[in-house]
Design a protein around this motif. Structure first.
Motif: not given
Length: 237
Positions: A49-75
């Protein structure tokens, strides 16, 4: 002449008696030292059996595509953390001082990140992303100094992430994905008795990127990675 013979005989008898006394009164030889215990051998199966702690990153990448006025990637990159706890099963083989093994484990976690989004001081949305369980199947290799084992490990990782998004005034969106990736790390283990061992282990887990939402205009992928430190107890057979 008789006196000389008698004196010589008396001397011989006296010497023999003295020698006998010496032999009789000599202290016994010291006992042989007990044999040294055999070195501990790590070969065999175990559960733990084991136990402990965890830490790190959860990263969301928002990609806005061509049919809207802005096209790009927001992170959006947020720090995540939580606890882990579970069970493991494995087997070790020892050859001289080298130890090779295989281990599989699974843990429940509350590793999570929560975000809120504001415009002019007013919250317009909130979301959370959580890793609900984490499992691995790994090889490990190390070097043993009798009851102390130092090792490295690595292999396959799997888990499940859940996302909740709440835009104020609209319905809450809930979804989940099964994730796969890889893990690597190192640890140390000490055999307290022939059957009980204690240890500590570090792991890095990377699940990479996976789409969590996509339509004609927007795609969102999630990148999950974490570091964990755990303590464990194994029972060996």
């Amino acid at each position: 002449m008789k006196l000389l013979v008698a004196t010589a005989a008396a001397c011989v008898i006296s010497s023999s008696a003295f020698a006998a006394d010496i032999l009789y009164d000599a202290p016994p030889a010291p006992p042989a030292p007990p044999p040294l215990p055999a070195p501990f051998n790590w070969t065999g199966p175990y559960v733990g059996v084991y136990g402990g702690i965890a830490a790190g990153d959860i990263k969301h990448n928002l990609n806005v595509l061509g049919s809207v006025p802005f096209t790009g990637l927001l992170t959006e990159r947020s720090r995540a953390g939580g606890a882990i706890g579970g069970i493991q099963v494995g087997y070790d083989w020892q050859v001289n001082n080298w130890v090779l093994g295989a281990v599989a484990d699974i843990a429940a976690t509350n590793y999570e990140v929560k975000n809120s989004y504001y415009v002019l001081g007013t919250r317009i949305a909130k979301d959370s992303s959580k890793l609900s369980y984490l499992g691995t199947v790994r090889a490990r290799a190390g070097y043993a100094w009798d009851r102390t084992l130092v090792y490295g490990h690595g292999g396959f990782a799997y888990g499940k992430t859940k996302q909740t998004s709440d835009f104020i005034g609209t319905d809450t969106l809930k979804q989940s994905q099964t994730r796969t990736g890889w893990t690597i790390g190192a640890g140390v283990e000490y055999a307290v008795t022939d059957r009980i061992s204690l240890g500590s282990e570090y792991s890095y887990v990377d699940f990479g990127k996976k789409d969590i939402y996509k339509d004609a205009n927007i795609s969102i992928n999630e990148d999950v990675a974490l570091h964990s430190v755990k303590a464990f107890l194994n029972v060996r057979f």
